[in-house]
Design a protein around this motif. Sequence first.
Motif: not given
Length: 292
Positions: A235-245
Motif C-alpha cells: 500500500a502507498p503511504g508507508f512513512s514516518l509515524g512516530g519515534h522511540v525515545r
Amino acid sequence: MSKKTYQLNNEPSANSYRNQRVALLTQHGKEGVIGPTLEKLLGCCVEKVDGFDTDLLGTFTRDIAREGTQLDAARKKARIGMELSGLSIGIASEGAFGPDPLAFMLPGNMELLIWIDDRLGIEVVATSSGKTNLSHCLAKSWDEAEDFARSTGFPEHHLVVRPVDENHPELRKGLEDWVSLKDAVTWALDLAPNRHVFIETDMRAFANPTRMENIRLAAENLAQRLTSLCPACGAPGFSLGGHVRGLPCEDCGSPTGEAKAEVHRCVRCDHQLLVGRDREHASARYCDYCNP
C-alpha cells in the motif's frame, strides 16, 4: 534496528496512481499548485470539483468558525469532493496558523493535505510548515494603513478591512489594488465611531502567495509518501509515524528524551519498521541527570 528497506518510487507498483482521476474540492485556487505537483510526481489527473461553498466549513476572517480539528476539516472537504464527483480518490487541503515552532514569537503556517483512496481503504496525510505574513493593525489614518499594507507585501498579498476592530461584523475582503484598499479604508473610517480601521492579511490561498507556496510543498510531501510502499502489503503511504525515545546520554549513558529510532508504519496493515538514527548518543544538555 532495520534501515529504510521499503520500496521507493523506482518500483513498478509505485505507479499505481498513473492516469487515476482525483477529486479536489476547492474554491480558492489551490488546484493551481496541487494539481501540477501531483500530476508531475504521480501521473494522476487532479480534477477541480465545484458545487460546494468550502467557506461554510470555516473562514480565516472568523465570520464562520471551523468545527473540529484541521484534519477533520480536510477530511470533510475530501469526502464532499468525492461525493460530488463520484470519484473513489479525493484530496483536500486545510491551513492553520499559530506560533512558529522554531521562532515562538513569530507566526507560522502549517498546511495539511489528506489523500483518501476508497479502493484501498487508506488515508495518507502530509504537511508542510513555513513562514507566513499573517498580521494585522488598528489604523487611525490612510497613512498608517498604507504603511501596514506595504509591510505585508500588498498588493500581491491581499488585505481585509473592518471598521472599529477585529470583531465588527461588516468587512471588505479580496482587496488587491491600492484604489480598492483606499476606498475600503475610507469607508471603514467613516463608519467607525472610534475612527479606527482594523486591517488584516487575507489568508485565503489565492490571496496569499506565501501560503500557496506552503501548500505546494505539502503536495510534494504527499507525493513522496504516496510513492513509498509498504514492504508487507504494497500500500502507498508507508512513512514516518512516530519515534522511540531514549537515546543515551553521551556522558553518563542514561536515557534521554531524544529519539533513538524512527517508527515507519503502513496506513493499511499493521506492518511497521524501526529505523535507527545516525546518532548513537545524545548531547548531555538533553540529559535530566547531567543537566537537571
